[in-house]
Design an enzyme around this catalytic site. Structure first.
Site, short mmCIF file in Angstrom:
data_model
loop_
_atom_site.label_atom_id
_atom_site.label_comp_id
_atom_site.label_asym_id
_atom_site.label_seq_id
_atom_site.Cartn_x
_atom_site.Cartn_y
_atom_site.Cartn_z
CG LEU A 53 -81.14 4.77 34.57
CD1 LEU A 53 -80.20 5.15 33.60
CD2 LEU A 53 -82.62 4.64 34.15
CG ASP A 54 -83.68 -2.05 35.09
OD1 ASP A 54 -83.71 -1.98 36.33
OD2 ASP A 54 -84.80 -2.40 34.66
NE ARG A 55 -74.05 -5.72 33.94
CZ ARG A 55 -73.22 -6.61 34.38
NH1 ARG A 55 -73.78 -7.20 35.56
NH2 ARG A 55 -72.11 -6.45 34.18
#
Length: 235
Positions: A53-55
């Site tokens: 997942l993106d940050r």
């Protein structure tokens, strides 16, 4: 400690908070606190990533507990057998449902991908989008007297980098709080009105076939309190 959503002898899924890197990365080589190492210390064993997942994105994040299981799950992700569902708050009104079929050029990191082919053609990228609710707030944004937002359900059918964020920008409904692909003025207005500053993208559910039992598993994440408070306003 992370909230554990599912755990057995082969898999573990957590509710990833916004702002955490999944693993150490060239994106922030000075960041020492990342999900993989923290979860490893929490449960006392190694974990193996099977997706990311993106940050700034929060929600369901799945890990394998062995390299063999990780390879099996990676095949499922690569062959599009995994069903991922997200919730997002976006600019403007989304009234219906639609398939966003818009190829994306691969985004390369200047350091990590410096030897990669920079002339690749755009890759297939398909996302499902469905409007769930709307809200209008008394804030002047640009030439508009009010600000309008929608709660949407998103399901990526492919797994390109930043796919949902880029697709929502493409259809002129960028995700609120997106500093890279979003609308700066709308982001500021949303922060001012709701007193929350983050990417409004939440991985709410993940459906996967268990690599050992071969039975389907659906892992759901309960919305964070900040999300719950905001969604009370949507109709």
């Amino acid at each position: 400690m992370f909230e554990i959503l599912y755990q057995d002898n082969n898999l573990i899924a957590i509710n990833k908070p916004s702002g955490w890197l999944v693993h150490r990365s060239w994106l922030d080589k000075n960041e020492s606190i990342v999900v993989m190492q923290t979860l490893r210390d929490q449960i006392g064993q190694h974990v193996f990533p099977v997706h990311r997942l993106d940050r700034p994105t929060s929600g369901v994040l799945l890990f394998a507990l062995s390299s063999e299981v990780a390879r099996s799950l990676s095949v499922q992700f690569a062959s599009k057998q995994i069903e991922k569902t997200y919730l997002a708050i976006v600019r403007g009104y989304v009234n219906d449902e639609a398939i966003i079929d818009y190829p994306l050029i691969e985004e390369l990191d200047k350091i990590a991908d410096k030897f990669a082919n920079k002339n690749k053609s755009a890759q297939e990228a398909v996302s499902f989008c469905r409007g769930l609710g709307k809200i209008e707030v008394p804030l002047k944004v640009g030439k508009f007297a009010t600000a309008r937002y929608s709660l949407v359900e998103l399901k990526p059918q492919t797994g390109r980098k930043h796919q949902l964020r880029r697709h929502m920008k493409h259809i002129f409904h960028p995700i609120i709080g997106d500093s890279k692909y979003g609308d700066l003025h709308q982001n500021r207005a949303f922060t001012q009105y709701f007193d929350i500053k983050r990417l409004m993208l939440y991985a709410s559910s993940l459906k996967v076939t268990h690599p050992i039992t071969h039975k389907p598993i659906i892992i759901n994440a309960k919305l964070e309190p900040s999300w719950q408070d905001i969604l009370l306003n949507f109709k």
